[in-house]
Structures are given as structure tokens and as C-alpha cells.
Design a protein around this motif. Structure first.
Motif, PDB file in Angstrom:
ATOM      1  N   LEU A  17     -22.650 -44.713   9.111  1.00  0.00           N
ATOM      2  CA  LEU A  17     -23.520 -43.556   9.366  1.00  0.00           C
ATOM      3  C   LEU A  17     -24.360 -43.749  10.623  1.00  0.00           C
ATOM      4  O   LEU A  17     -24.493 -42.842  11.438  1.00  0.00           O
ATOM      5  N   ARG A  18     -24.925 -44.932  10.771  1.00  0.00           N
ATOM      6  CA  ARG A  18     -25.780 -45.188  11.940  1.00  0.00           C
ATOM      7  C   ARG A  18     -24.971 -45.302  13.221  1.00  0.00           C
ATOM      8  O   ARG A  18     -25.429 -44.860  14.267  1.00  0.00           O
ATOM      9  N   ALA A  19     -23.767 -45.873  13.144  1.00  0.00           N
ATOM     10  CA  ALA A  19     -22.922 -45.981  14.339  1.00  0.00           C
ATOM     11  C   ALA A  19     -22.523 -44.598  14.832  1.00  0.00           C
ATOM     12  O   ALA A  19     -22.392 -44.365  16.028  1.00  0.00           O
ATOM     13  N   HIS A  20     -22.353 -43.674  13.915  1.00  0.00           N
ATOM     14  CA  HIS A  20     -21.958 -42.311  14.260  1.00  0.00           C
ATOM     15  C   HIS A  20     -23.151 -41.371  14.346  1.00  0.00           C
ATOM     16  O   HIS A  20     -22.974 -40.174  14.547  1.00  0.00           O
ATOM     17  N   LYS A  21     -24.342 -41.948  14.178  1.00  0.00           N
ATOM     18  CA  LYS A  21     -25.583 -41.162  14.242  1.00  0.00           C
ATOM     19  C   LYS A  21     -25.510 -39.953  13.324  1.00  0.00           C
ATOM     20  O   LYS A  21     -25.911 -38.856  13.677  1.00  0.00           O
ATOM     21  N   ALA A  94     -17.989 -48.131  15.948  1.00  0.00           N
ATOM     22  CA  ALA A  94     -18.520 -47.502  17.157  1.00  0.00           C
ATOM     23  C   ALA A  94     -17.632 -46.364  17.665  1.00  0.00           C
ATOM     24  O   ALA A  94     -18.130 -45.388  18.214  1.00  0.00           O
ATOM     25  N   ASP A  95     -16.348 -46.486  17.493  1.00  0.00           N
ATOM     26  CA  ASP A  95     -15.414 -45.435  17.916  1.00  0.00           C
ATOM     27  C   ASP A  95     -15.571 -44.239  16.979  1.00  0.00           C
ATOM     28  O   ASP A  95     -15.463 -44.369  15.757  1.00  0.00           O
ATOM     29  N   GLU A  96     -15.822 -43.079  17.546  1.00  0.00           N
ATOM     30  CA  GLU A  96     -16.028 -41.858  16.756  1.00  0.00           C
ATOM     31  C   GLU A  96     -14.832 -41.545  15.850  1.00  0.00           C
ATOM     32  O   GLU A  96     -14.968 -40.844  14.863  1.00  0.00           O
ATOM     33  N   LYS A  97     -13.659 -42.052  16.197  1.00  0.00           N
ATOM     34  CA  LYS A  97     -12.460 -41.759  15.418  1.00  0.00           C
ATOM     35  C   LYS A  97     -12.303 -42.690  14.213  1.00  0.00           C
ATOM     36  O   LYS A  97     -11.415 -42.500  13.395  1.00  0.00           O
ATOM     37  N   THR A  98     -13.158 -43.696  14.121  1.00  0.00           N
ATOM     38  CA  THR A  98     -13.061 -44.641  13.017  1.00  0.00           C
ATOM     39  C   THR A  98     -13.425 -43.958  11.711  1.00  0.00           C
ATOM     40  O   THR A  98     -14.486 -43.348  11.593  1.00  0.00           O
ATOM     41  N   ALA A  99     -12.527 -44.065  10.756  1.00  0.00           N
ATOM     42  CA  ALA A  99     -12.777 -43.451   9.442  1.00  0.00           C
ATOM     43  C   ALA A  99     -13.914 -44.185   8.738  1.00  0.00           C
ATOM     44  O   ALA A  99     -14.101 -45.385   8.929  1.00  0.00           O
ATOM     45  N   PRO A 100     -14.671 -43.468   7.955  1.00  0.00           N
ATOM     46  CA  PRO A 100     -15.741 -44.128   7.204  1.00  0.00           C
ATOM     47  C   PRO A 100     -15.158 -45.147   6.222  1.00  0.00           C
ATOM     48  O   PRO A 100     -14.048 -44.960   5.729  1.00  0.00           O
ATOM     49  N   PRO A 101     -15.902 -46.206   5.936  1.00  0.00           N
ATOM     50  CA  PRO A 101     -15.372 -47.253   5.058  1.00  0.00           C
ATOM     51  C   PRO A 101     -15.060 -46.745   3.652  1.00  0.00           C
ATOM     52  O   PRO A 101     -14.254 -47.316   2.948  1.00  0.00           O
ATOM     53  N   PHE A 102     -15.678 -45.657   3.263  1.00  0.00           N
ATOM     54  CA  PHE A 102     -15.470 -45.127   1.929  1.00  0.00           C
ATOM     55  C   PHE A 102     -14.286 -44.169   1.861  1.00  0.00           C
ATOM     56  O   PHE A 102     -14.001 -43.619   0.818  1.00  0.00           O
TER      57      PHE A 102
END
Length: 124
Positions: A17-21, A94-102
Motif C-alpha cells: 500500500l505504501r509503495a503504491h501510495k 515499487a513497480d506499479e504493475k506489481t500485484a498486491p501480496p494478497f
């Protein structure tokens, strides 16, 4: 170890959440009262020291001295580990395309192993 694993999952979600603001509401993994206490304590101590730096032992010790808390060695190591998971998560997500861990098929064990590997690499 279950407490550490659940707390790690929760911190990974926070890092995403914080990495993607993001300020959206997500379903964080459920925590027992003890796990919630560990996560809250890690956040109170500080999940990072400055920009992208794992919380130093000296800061953890200072917090404990000022607060009067007495923790077990396992709890101390878990607090430090959660800081490492958080910092690694900020980099991993950090990459906006990274899926959330959940929302990934990666197991928590795989995520923890990757976080530990990155932590070891950053210390060497």
C-alpha cells in the motif's frame, strides 16, 4: 512461528500500500491479539530508519529503554525482521504493475524466503 508468518503477511500488505501510495481499503490478513501487538509494536518502534533503511538495533534498544518494555529475544528478532520485510516490500512492490501480496499465487513461505534472501544480500 505462526505469529511471525501472519505478522509478516500483514506487513507485506502495508508495504504494498505504501509503495503504491494507496489509501484504499484492503483485506489485511487477520491477526490474533498477540500478532496485532507485534505489528503495532513494530510500527511504534519504526518500520524504517530514514529512506529505505531497516530499523537499526540501537533504535529498537532506545525505544525499549524509553518505554520500559521487556521483550523476549524472539520478539526482538521478530520486530527487526518485520522491519526487513517492510523495507524489502517497498523495493519489491515499487513497480506499479506489481500485484498486491494478497492477490498472488506466491505462498507466504516463498515470500518470507525471498525477503530473507534479499535481507542477507543487503547485509553482505
Amino acid at each position: 512461528e505462526a505469529a511471525k508468518s501472519n505478522a509478516t503477511s500483514w506487513i507485506s500488505c502495508l508495504a504494498w500500500l505504501r509503495a503504491h501510495k494507496k489509501r484504499e481499503s484492503v483485506d489485511f490478513p487477520p491477526l490474533s491479539s498477540y500478532e496485532r501487538w507485534l505489528v503495532d509494536l513494530a510500527q511504534d518502534v519504526g518500520l524504517s530508519s530514514g529512506e529505505g533503511v531497516v530499523t537499526p538495533w540501537a533504535e529498537i534498544e532506545s525505544y525499549l529503554n524509553l518505554s520500559g518494555l521487556e521483550l523476549t529475544m524472539w520478539e526482538l528478532k521478530t520486530i527487526r525482521f518485520l522491519s526487513t520485510v517492510y523495507i524489502n516490500g517497498l523495493h519489491e512492490f515499487a513497480d506499479e504493475k506489481t500485484a498486491p501480496p494478497f492477490e498472488t499465487d506466491i505462498t507466504q513461505e516463498q515470500r518470507e524466503a525471498a525477503a530473507e534472501r534479499r535481507a542477507r544480500e543487503s547485509w553482505s
